[in-house]
Design an enzyme around this catalytic site. Structure first.
Site, PDB file in Angstrom:
ATOM      1  N   ARG A   1       0.851  -1.182   0.000  1.00 26.90           N
ATOM      2  CA  ARG A   1       0.000   0.000   0.000  1.00 26.90           C
ATOM      3  C   ARG A   1       0.887   1.231   0.000  1.00 26.90           C
ATOM      4  NH1 ARG A   1      -3.716  -2.034   5.046  1.00 26.90           N
ATOM      5  NH2 ARG A   1      -4.631  -3.834   3.975  1.00 26.90           N
TER       6      ARG A   1
ATOM      7  N   ASP B 226       2.062   5.065   0.019  1.00 26.99           N
ATOM      8  CA  ASP B 226       1.526   6.278   0.657  1.00 26.99           C
ATOM      9  C   ASP B 226       1.051   7.294  -0.385  1.00 26.99           C
ATOM     10  OD1 ASP B 226       2.474   5.286   3.094  1.00 26.99           O
ATOM     11  OD2 ASP B 226       4.389   6.351   2.910  1.00 26.99           O
TER      12      ASP B 226
ATOM     13  N   TYR C 138      12.731  -0.154  -4.251  1.00 24.41           N
ATOM     14  CA  TYR C 138      12.272   1.231  -4.209  1.00 24.41           C
ATOM     15  C   TYR C 138      13.405   2.146  -4.681  1.00 24.41           C
ATOM     16  CZ  TYR C 138       8.160   0.140  -1.306  1.00 24.41           C
ATOM     17  OH  TYR C 138       6.970  -0.331  -0.827  1.00 24.41           O
TER      18      TYR C 138
ATOM     19  N   ARG D 145      11.191   5.801   3.469  1.00 21.79           N
ATOM     20  CA  ARG D 145      11.249   7.261   3.680  1.00 21.79           C
ATOM     21  C   ARG D 145      12.021   7.600   4.960  1.00 21.79           C
ATOM     22  NH1 ARG D 145       5.138   8.945   3.134  1.00 21.79           N
ATOM     23  NH2 ARG D 145       5.996  10.972   3.778  1.00 21.79           N
TER      24      ARG D 145
END
Lengths: 246, 246
Positions: free
Chosen positions: B51, B53, B111, B199
């Site tokens: 999921r 952000d 990522y 992050r």
């Protein structure tokens, strides 16, 4: 009264091009002049190296702005970036000679056209890449680009209705390169470009890449000196003015 | 009832993340389910590998969709791309085993975090790059990234308030690379990620890159097992889920 030489970057997607438009239409020129006028406290007009079309992007547009101020170029650049909207920014500022005009000072320009040769749409490339799902024959496009390089009368590649008398230009470079992951980049570098010339060159290269025309057709197109002889004008969104030499 | 494995690309800028939200809020899941429901003629729900952000992009999110249909994966992909908005598209479609769930099938994820380390804003990078005008010490960030690689308890890098009991994860890769023209790319590859983990890793690397912390601080952060020990959460806009292995 100093003349500033500004290097300007913009995402052309939400602009109706460089040139100032009637009230209610967004242009890069109007945004820059508005920010400069607010900083100067008096009307400022600017001159650009080239008037990019609606939807065309710039990494390095060159702009002249002359007005009475004590600001250093660095301070002016920061002040402009604080006032300009998110899709325009000044990436460089310097002092130019009085009366400097980037349109006449420019000795060369580099344009890049980005093609996403993938079967499906690419949302992350939607603003800057033209999607072409069909197979592109890059080798044929490269043969075609070789015959367009050099000094030619590019009248066939000029926007219909243009009234430029001298349509001879020199293309130092016209490269077609396949990149990783379905990307195709076309780079055009030259001493000057007619209106819509890069988009018409790309449209012509694509006719060959799509197999609708053979690479030798390009010679016919050049010698016809007539807009209708060349391929269609490629969409604006794939095009970026990368650099202006001046 | 076939289960489809869909590879989904999206520009996260205008979404409130992957997950379906209350009426009036855009989510990638709702767009996909809406398009699938229209094609199937009956409600379809989907499951994603992760999921993402609000504001996070995906080049290769993996999604499962099961519903009664005679459509081939290719035809379904084309039908979805015709219905989906410009900022979401399906780049691949295949048949998966019955009951396949990409969240549990995923063995790894990659990522990428994009930083524009330039003094001025870059409009052409506004949607996908975090701008940092200050000098970044890439060598120090690389030392820091080395101590974070491998299998660790990443509790300090988990979003505050998360209730996952096992916070041990393996980072196969955490690379910091300077590129041409002020670009810095951080790539994180691992078997699983805690909420906000990438992050928070980037935020911690940036504390070191900005000289606010020394690279050895990272070891303290890891051993503290406490969110407040690590650096701030880096903004979403720089992050892209590049690939899910399953």
């Amino acid at each position: 009264m100093p003349t500033f030489r500004l290097t300007v970057e913009y995402d052309g997607t939400d602009f109706e091009g460089w040139q100032r438009q009637p009230e209610g239409h967004r242009s890069v020129q109007a945004e820059l002049e508005g920010a400069l006028t607010a900083i100067a406290g008096a009307p400022v007009t600017v001159k650009a190296a080239g008037r990019t079309d609606a939807g065309v992007h710039a990494e390095g547009q060159l702009v002249a702005a002359a007005f009475a101020t004590d600001l250093t170029p660095e301070t002016l650049g920061r002040a402009l970036n604080a006032k300009l909207p998110a899709d325009v920014a000044v990436s460089g500022a310097a002092i130019a000679p009085p009366g400097w005009n980037p349109r006449f000072a420019a000795t060369g320009k580099l344009y890049r056209y980005q093609i996403w040769n993938g079967v499906s749409r690419s949302p992350l490339r939607a603003r800057r890449w033209l999607q072409i799902p069909q197979h592109l024959d890059l080798a044929a496009m490269q043969v075609c680009s070789e015959s367009l390089r050099g000094t030619h009368d590019f009248a066939s590649f000029q926007a219909a209705g243009s009234s430029v008398s001298d349509t001879v230009r020199s293309l130092a470079r016209l490269d077609v390169a396949g990149q990783a992951g379905n990307a195709v980049l076309i780079e055009a570098e030259g001493n000057g470009f007619l209106r819509h010339m890069v988009r018409n060159l790309v449209g012509t290269l694509l006719e060959v890449g799509l197999g609708r025309k053979s690479p030798v057709w390009t010679t016919e197109v050049l010698s016809a000196r007539c807009r209708s002889a060349a391929g269609p004008t490629a969409p604006a969104l794939g095009l970026t003015l990368v650099r202006v030499d001046a």
